[in-house]
Write a protein that holds these residues in place. Structure first.
Motif, short mmCIF file in Angstrom:
data_model
loop_
_atom_site.label_atom_id
_atom_site.label_comp_id
_atom_site.label_asym_id
_atom_site.label_seq_id
_atom_site.Cartn_x
_atom_site.Cartn_y
_atom_site.Cartn_z
N TYR A 161 19.03 -103.94 -84.76
CA TYR A 161 18.78 -102.50 -84.82
C TYR A 161 18.04 -102.04 -83.56
O TYR A 161 18.39 -101.01 -82.97
CB TYR A 161 17.97 -102.16 -86.07
N ILE A 162 17.03 -102.77 -83.14
CA ILE A 162 16.26 -102.41 -81.94
C ILE A 162 17.16 -102.39 -80.71
O ILE A 162 17.09 -101.47 -79.88
CB ILE A 162 15.10 -103.40 -81.73
N SER A 164 20.28 -101.84 -80.61
CA SER A 164 21.39 -100.90 -80.73
C SER A 164 20.99 -99.47 -80.39
O SER A 164 21.73 -98.53 -80.63
CB SER A 164 21.96 -100.93 -82.16
N LYS A 165 19.81 -99.31 -79.80
CA LYS A 165 19.31 -97.98 -79.47
C LYS A 165 20.29 -97.23 -78.57
O LYS A 165 20.81 -97.78 -77.60
CB LYS A 165 17.95 -98.09 -78.78
N GLY A 166 20.54 -95.95 -78.91
CA GLY A 166 21.42 -95.13 -78.11
C GLY A 166 22.89 -95.34 -78.40
O GLY A 166 23.75 -94.82 -77.68
N ARG A 170 23.52 -97.24 -84.84
CA ARG A 170 22.30 -96.88 -85.57
C ARG A 170 22.62 -96.04 -86.80
O ARG A 170 21.90 -96.10 -87.80
CB ARG A 170 21.32 -96.15 -84.66
#
Length: 256
Positions: A161-162, A164-166, A170
């Motif tokens: 999850y971290i 997958s930012k942008g 998400r």
């Protein structure tokens, strides 16, 4: 504890070690828990859709196996809730554990340097559990064991999850979390508030809602992991939609 009449239906006396908050054989003499049985259909359909997309996009076989395990789990749950027999209970609960072991493999294997040790251990572990679970009527210990395996997955899911930012991934993660929380609430309510819920004119069928929510939860979890894995492999993943249902489309380098 189930709130149901003490009757023998088509499948004979109930031999399962657990029941849900639904009257047995209330709708059909051939289906012990009607709503808990039919509520597995969305899970199976979603897993079939995920399997087809995994094959079409030529994802790694691990994702096809993950969707297949969900299909097996859904069919096993149908057999269990339709019959409430101990043998069929194993076809529901054992695939639940196997599916979690597959998630552990998918989540941790990309950074695991000894390629043969993890699958070997997980296969032995899963086989040993299946043998023990077929001989003993685990209830609380099974639930705690399943929760433990699920908790093992969460740190790795958070790491994905971290990273997958942008990205659209998400959105999948947020729906995954939402369906998980809602599903757990329905499951706990069905187990702990059965008598109160059964006193209402309409039974909300908490366990059936758990099945539906977990079907979507599994689909969104698998789709999220496919997106993240495609990013790792530099396959330029895109989040597309089919009748509102998200799926991952990839563009692999020509060398692949």
């Amino acid at each position: 504890m189930a709130y149901s009449a003490d009757i023998d239906g088509y499948w004979g006396p109930i031999t399962s070690s657990t029941e849900c908050c639904e009257n047995n054989y209330a709708v059909s003499p051939y289906i012990a828990e009607f709503y808990n049985t039919l509520s597995n259909i969305p899970c199976i359909i979603l897993a079939v859709i995920g399997l087809v997309n995994s094959i079409r996009q030529r994802f790694e076989k691990r994702f096809s196996v993950l969707h297949l395990s969900t299909i097996v789990l859904g069919i096993g749950s149908v057999l269990f809730h339709a019959t409430l027999q101990h043998v069929q209970q194993q076809s529901d609960e054992t695939p639940m554990v196997w599916a979690m072991l597959l998630y552990i493999y998918v989540l941790y294997s990309p950074d695991w340097h000894y390629t043969s040790t993890m699958p070997t251990f997980l296969v032995i572990y899963g086989t040993g559990f299946a043998i023990l679970h077929s001989q003993f009527h685990f209830v609380l210990s099974f639930q705690l064991h399943y929760i433990f395996l699920a908790l093992l997955c969460l740190p790795r899911m958070y790491k994905y999850y971290i990273h997958s930012k942008g990205t659209p991934a998400r959105q999948l993660a947020h729906i995954y979390i939402l369906t998980l929380v809602m599903g757990v609430i329905c499951w706990v309510a069905d187990r702990t508030l059965c008598r109160r819920l059964s006193s209402y004119y309409i039974n909300v069928q908490g366990h059936a809602l758990w099945h539906v929510l977990m079907g979507f939860n599994s689909y969104f979890a698998n789709t999220f992991l496919q997106f993240c894995r495609a990013q790792q492999l530099k396959w330029s993943p895109q989040l597309c939609y089919f009748w509102g249902l998200p799926y991952v489309k990839v563009s692999k380098p020509k060398s692949q």
